[in-house]
Design a protein around this motif. Sequence first.
Motif, short mmCIF file in Angstrom:
data_model
loop_
_atom_site.label_atom_id
_atom_site.label_comp_id
_atom_site.label_asym_id
_atom_site.label_seq_id
_atom_site.Cartn_x
_atom_site.Cartn_y
_atom_site.Cartn_z
N UNK A 4 0.84 -1.19 0.00
CA UNK A 4 0.00 0.00 0.00
C UNK A 4 0.88 1.25 0.00
N UNK A 5 0.56 2.18 -0.88
CA UNK A 5 1.28 3.44 -0.99
C UNK A 5 0.30 4.60 -0.87
N UNK A 6 0.79 5.70 -0.32
CA UNK A 6 0.01 6.93 -0.22
C UNK A 6 0.60 7.92 -1.21
N UNK A 7 -0.24 8.58 -2.01
CA UNK A 7 0.22 9.60 -2.93
C UNK A 7 0.51 10.86 -2.12
N UNK A 8 1.71 11.41 -2.29
CA UNK A 8 2.14 12.60 -1.55
C UNK A 8 1.82 13.86 -2.36
N UNK A 9 1.62 14.98 -1.69
CA UNK A 9 1.44 16.23 -2.43
C UNK A 9 2.68 16.51 -3.28
N UNK A 10 2.47 16.95 -4.51
CA UNK A 10 3.60 17.22 -5.40
C UNK A 10 3.16 18.18 -6.51
N UNK A 11 4.12 18.77 -7.23
CA UNK A 11 3.76 19.61 -8.38
C UNK A 11 3.00 18.79 -9.42
N UNK A 12 2.28 19.47 -10.30
CA UNK A 12 1.41 18.78 -11.26
C UNK A 12 2.15 17.86 -12.22
N UNK A 13 3.44 18.10 -12.45
CA UNK A 13 4.17 17.28 -13.42
C UNK A 13 4.90 16.11 -12.76
#
Length: 193
Positions: A4-13
């Motif tokens: 299981x992975x959590x998507x981290x906040x990041x720039x759109x690209x």
Amino acid sequence: RQGAFRVLPSPKHLVGMRFVGEDGKRDEEDGAVFRLAGEITTAGALCDVVALVGQASWRGELVVLTREGVSRTLFFDGGSVVSAASNAEGERLGEGLYRYGALTDEQVKKAGDAVSGEVRFGEAAVKLGFLTRERLFALMSKQTEEIFFALLLVGDGMYYFLDGFDEGRLATRLHLSVNSLLMEGVRRMDETR
């Protein structure tokens, strides 16, 4: 990657993901937290990252991965490089000991055959009487320096600075000044140019 992975906040690209285990939350069992990460686009670009880590006296590991699959890791503690690891051809301990003239090709093979889950290559070479602990320690220091200089020259890949490290992963514990290594690394790059 599995799990299981959590998507981290990041720039759109970009997409950043973090392993979180079965419970879906980041905790100690999920691996080290990374403080820095970035893309390497030119040789020597890591000098600033290494200088920051050294000046801030961070404790952790700088992992550098190339597109060719080469992985180099420097372990930092209190403004010093305390160990290094590499899977690059020519940078493994046995290859280094052969290159420095400390072991013959036959001795490298015999020490390699004596390696087990409990016995590392250097320990095996000492137990077999091929070199003393003192000589091994000095050559491991030289090997760490060479991995450091090779890491500075990576021109295409990614770097990650992970907070902390497991002492058990260190082959030996050195105390090499980050500033001294950087000065020598920059001198070598200038000479190469």
